[in-house]
Write a protein that holds these residues in place. Sequence first.
Motif, PDB file in Angstrom:
ATOM      1  N   ALA A 161       0.884  -1.355   0.191  1.00 23.12           N
ATOM      2  CA  ALA A 161       0.105  -0.045  -0.163  1.00 23.12           C
ATOM      3  C   ALA A 161       0.921   1.273  -0.079  1.00 23.12           C
ATOM      4  O   ALA A 161       0.398   2.296  -0.195  1.00 23.12           O
ATOM      5  CB  ALA A 161      -1.181   0.030   1.334  1.00 23.12           C
ATOM      6  N   LEU A 188      -6.533   4.986  -3.508  1.00 21.16           N
ATOM      7  CA  LEU A 188      -5.489   5.172  -2.330  1.00 21.16           C
ATOM      8  C   LEU A 188      -5.369   6.795  -2.263  1.00 21.16           C
ATOM      9  O   LEU A 188      -4.780   7.120  -1.182  1.00 21.16           O
ATOM     10  CB  LEU A 188      -4.195   4.526  -2.192  1.00 21.16           C
ATOM     11  CG  LEU A 188      -4.710   2.990  -1.628  1.00 21.16           C
ATOM     12  CD1 LEU A 188      -3.189   2.144  -2.153  1.00 21.16           C
ATOM     13  CD2 LEU A 188      -4.670   3.007  -0.279  1.00 21.16           C
ATOM     14  N   VAL A 193      -1.959   6.988   4.229  1.00 23.00           N
ATOM     15  CA  VAL A 193      -1.220   5.720   4.157  1.00 23.00           C
ATOM     16  C   VAL A 193      -0.077   5.958   5.040  1.00 23.00           C
ATOM     17  O   VAL A 193       0.963   6.967   4.860  1.00 23.00           O
ATOM     18  CB  VAL A 193      -0.917   5.368   2.621  1.00 23.00           C
ATOM     19  CG1 VAL A 193       0.035   4.327   2.811  1.00 23.00           C
ATOM     20  CG2 VAL A 193      -2.007   5.253   1.902  1.00 23.00           C
ATOM     21  N   LEU A 208      -3.728   2.069   6.839  1.00 27.52           N
ATOM     22  CA  LEU A 208      -4.334   2.977   6.121  1.00 27.52           C
ATOM     23  C   LEU A 208      -5.415   3.566   7.248  1.00 27.52           C
ATOM     24  O   LEU A 208      -6.062   2.705   7.955  1.00 27.52           O
ATOM     25  CB  LEU A 208      -5.131   2.108   4.867  1.00 27.52           C
ATOM     26  CG  LEU A 208      -4.371   1.389   4.034  1.00 27.52           C
ATOM     27  CD1 LEU A 208      -5.501   0.704   3.154  1.00 27.52           C
ATOM     28  CD2 LEU A 208      -3.412   2.056   3.414  1.00 27.52           C
TER      29      LEU A 208
END
Lengths: 366, 366, 318, 318
Positions: A161, A188, A193, A208
């Motif tokens: 991620a 995203l 993040v 997240l």
Amino acid sequence: MDLDFSPAERDFRAEVREWLSTHVPDHLPSMDTPEGFAAHRAWEAELAAARLSVVSWPEEYGGRGASLVEWLIFEEEYWAAGAPARVTQNGIFLLGPSLMRFGTGEQRRRWLPGMASGEQVWAQAWSEPEAGSDLAALTSRAEPVPGGWRLYGHKTWSSRAAYATHGFGLFRTSGERHRGLTYVLFPLSDVAVRPIAQLDGLPGFAELHFDGVYVPGSLVLGRPGDGWRIAMATTSSERGLTLRSPGRFLATADRLVALAAGADPALADRAARCWVEAEAYRLHTYATARGIAAGEEIGAEASLGKLFWSELDLRMHALALDLLGDRAGVEGWLDGFLFAQAGPIYAGTNEIQRTIVAERLLGLPR
Amino acid sequence: MDLDFSPAERDFRAEVREWLSTHVPDHLPSMDTPEGFAAHRAWEAELAAARLSVVSWPEEYGGRGASLVEWLIFEEEYWAAGAPARVTQNGIFLLGPSLMRFGTGEQRRRWLPGMASGEQVWAQAWSEPEAGSDLAALTSRAEPVPGGWRLYGHKTWSSRAAYATHGFGLFRTSGERHRGLTYVLFPLSDVAVRPIAQLDGLPGFAELHFDGVYVPGSLVLGRPGDGWRIAMATTSSERGLTLRSPGRFLATADRLVALAAGADPALADRAARCWVEAEAYRLHTYATARGIAAGEEIGAEASLGKLFWSELDLRMHALALDLLGDRAGVEGWLDGFLFAQAGPIYAGTNEIQRTIVAERLLGLPR
Amino acid sequence: MMMDAAFSADQLALAANVRDVLRAHCPPAALRSERRPGWKQLAGLGFFQVLSPEEDGGLGLRLIDVVPALEETGRACLPGPVVETAVVGAYLLGGAEPVTVAVLPPGQAYAADADLADLVVVVRDGAARSFPAASVRLSPRPGPDPCRPLFEVTTETPGEPLGADVGAALRAGAVATAAQLVGVARHLLSTTVAYAGARTQFGAPIGSFQAVKHQLADAAVAVEFAAPLVWRAAVTADKALAGADRDASAAKAAAGEAATLAARTALQVHGAIGYTDELDLRFWLARAWSLSSAYGTTAHHRERLRAAIVDGSPRRYP
Amino acid sequence: MMMDAAFSADQLALAANVRDVLRAHCPPAALRSERRPGWKQLAGLGFFQVLSPEEDGGLGLRLIDVVPALEETGRACLPGPVVETAVVGAYLLGGAEPVTVAVLPPGQAYAADADLADLVVVVRDGAARSFPAASVRLSPRPGPDPCRPLFEVTTETPGEPLGADVGAALRAGAVATAAQLVGVARHLLSTTVAYAGARTQFGAPIGSFQAVKHQLADAAVAVEFAAPLVWRAAVTADKALAGADRDASAAKAAAGEAATLAARTALQVHGAIGYTDELDLRFWLARAWSLSSAYGTTAHHRERLRAAIVDGSPRRYP
């Protein structure tokens, strides 16, 4: 069952082998660095241009409509050629199959081609700080708003991620433990993040944080409340065929056997054992592929495979360290060693897999 | 800690070794046959005559008041000499220590000398058909009658009971799960004994049926209701030092190493590992003996030892079969192989031992 | 589990026939009283001539065709020299006449089930010779398996040299034994699962405890991944491919280890009762142990694998 | 557990001092920021001269006397060339001056912690030579342990030959490393037990599940029975008894395996979080792996044991 391949399968293998022999890059930096991520993405684009990134997908999504056996052949050749790990794997192996099975026609057309080309790189977002093995205990939630949903909460252990473009995960839409979960895709770009450094110091995972991120209704996969069922289908393919094809273990075992030449017989013995076990996993997988082609569903059986390959991978990398001593890092075995440590943990811990095997396949009482 | 032995300990070892070298019989028939039982009993009498049957017991009961270290030395020499298994072991290793600790002076004087000489051979009677690992679920009962008790119920897995003269076990005297159990000794002459054939076809175990067998009050060890506590002290010594002294494993490992000479290196490697592990058990035991001499109690630590020796014994005998193939029986390893299979089951299964280690030594939650 | 997908409908149908026959004629009780239960009925199916050429009155099948059926003979713990008569004998003797065969393979000291044999085949120094049972002296020797007794064979005549490919016959014997071991392991697992579901301790079926579940799951994994090595070895043996010996060793070693693990797990879950004559379990335990050292111990096959793979040239891909 | 009974009060007191110093001056946070936390304070205790003769200003102790203290350095994951400076250096250099030493043992490609060394000792072909740090070139090489970096050593001068018994020095290095590995394993166990008691899943602390308990119990058994092999090896090394090399190999192999098992168990029980920088666990995991290949890999010591025991004459009894 024979392992005789058809002429078409042989031709396919020859084509893949030939292409790889002239295209596989020497060594890419880790995909958990910005430059490595970019290099891996460029490699995925090259694969996709040769229509080799998702060979088993339908042509309209960037594949070749190859059979499962051809996909297994592709994987054998891919890893034998020393090609890089797939930065797109969470998308193409986990989300992709779920989209094909549970997505609308529009969702499939919208997302699959970009996934196949590596244009979009997807991160999975299952776990939360208080829900690792126990996914039904998830608390992150999706609240209905006009036209879509707002996401709140906190996910963790989201692989890739740190650099990915999109994510997918389960969010609570009602209080029922299993039936209150909904499967949501999200960009995203709107999510906070926070990278998590792994053993090697690189951010293979991230946290997240969702603080009311808006997603339109078209980003829900299946119906609200169906998330658990879809995720189980996904994790079952994760445990089974798609995430860990035999090719990778075959290639590792072959490299080990070469390392063990001339080594102490006790070490050579372990190498021979690993080679045979990788072969057993290969044969088992071909039989499973034949079963699937004949219409069988792969369910709890996937847990058997996950137990087998994850333990084999641990043994292979432990043997590499025993063979190489302090040269393991220089010889390139350390990343694999660390990654192998995660095998018995991710995609459902091996403790959970053993319980699934015992209860669902063997029939022991809950 | 050094393994330096004192001059007295060396002299003792020399005496034992010398005596054994001229007295150990060649090969006795199985103690689970009538003639083998008689031969083993004759051997026990011979040992007792040399005051070597229970060296660590006080002289008044037939021992020499030897230290724990001397007892360990005796055991090393005994097994290294290839001497027979002890038909008296349930008495001298399980009941004996409990009698010394919890018995009255009269009980000790009455029972210990005959146990030491092999005149009485004792069988243990813990398990019942519905209470194997779960001893607190015992239902056999002792009902008070004038002057004593009457025993009712059904015991099973009573080792040696097919030929033994006496037994000891737990009987329920009230409904409280743990505190309702009483420790009772009884002559086997009044009990219905049904032998149970083992894997080798011989009656190593028996079932005991009690149909109102009368025992006088003097045959209760400790107070009524104290049985659980006394039994736990007994099984802790069973798990720990007394039942499985290192000598036996050292002798097995030495024989294995001799067998492995010239064998395939992978097998030789396993033999060397067994040899080292037997040595580790020996060293650990000497340290434990020193701890006990310094006043420490051996409690849950005994479970560590039981796990270690029972798994080692399995590995050693599996290796013997791999080394010998179909000659294992002719070479005399088959009885040991079968006996080793029972190691992880008796004296508290290894599952129970792991739970004890986890909860009591490591402090994990129940 | 999914392994049936590896076999054809005909192969599975043969196994189902064998299974039905053995259920009816080789029940566990027969293991205590009969030396050769179910043999007559299996012979009626042509089972002991299954590999012999059709012109000799056999069924003319290949080794791979009988792998599932051989597994059933292991699952039933069928006594008698099954592999010797149906497999090794077919390779060595052609199978013109239906005879019961015992074999003394190289590296072994004793011939199993020789008391039942019409012919005893002795393999020494790479050559096989056959001896009519009446011409040899048999002395019983101790072994772990009451239904697979061992005999020292003393020959007093030169015997008849057999011209067939001894290596191929022994290799087929190892693969067939591996198939039986898979069947033995499957029975041990299923019978232990049933016991663990019924036996209660601490107020719950013992099969509900994680420690029991996880041991059984590990044994199931071992069996599941030994099985494909067995059918692979049968295929390469049938085609006499390079690597056939290697594949036979892989099959025999993996199946022996899976069955031994299943035996250990079965005994551990049953506890003391598994150790006794009260249950039938002991027959399958004994079979797992005795077959593990037949046609080469597990250690012998591991040594051959090391030589073939690490010191050899182990290419896998076609 | 009961192993303290193996040591004298003085030996345990030294360990307690080291433990107190390291608790204060080498806390887990220091592993992230300092290259040599606690070294000054340990030097103040005389720890790095502990084996040097008293006439050289050392404490004149034997190897067995420092086994519990070395265990504490493993338990604290103390960075820097501890064994090299306090043990191998003392054997090879006498210890007249307090210098920090790095060692490149035979069979290894790289010298650990050479960045901190005043002297680098290179052992090749059975002979040891020492090189002042300024005279060698160090190139970093990848290894598993961030607090124990590896360096390729390029020498451009002949170095100074060392006359001491190289075999004895390396043997002591292996035993001392084994003691550290026991300490590493003990820390891994205790920290994992604490985590398993606190972390809940499925509504209960994960430490209440049998699967977690039994894994940890097995690791505890491995550590418990590796420890006596370590003190035994220290005693035979001190007395230069026959079998000293064998005992050192037994100690190093068993301690390496126990620590590796404890690491595997710790990671499995922690799950994904154990794999990350969020926790300190990773330092001990890395130490278990890196020390397992120091002074001979586990496999190397297993090979030596096989030669000494099966091909040698392994009498045990006095």
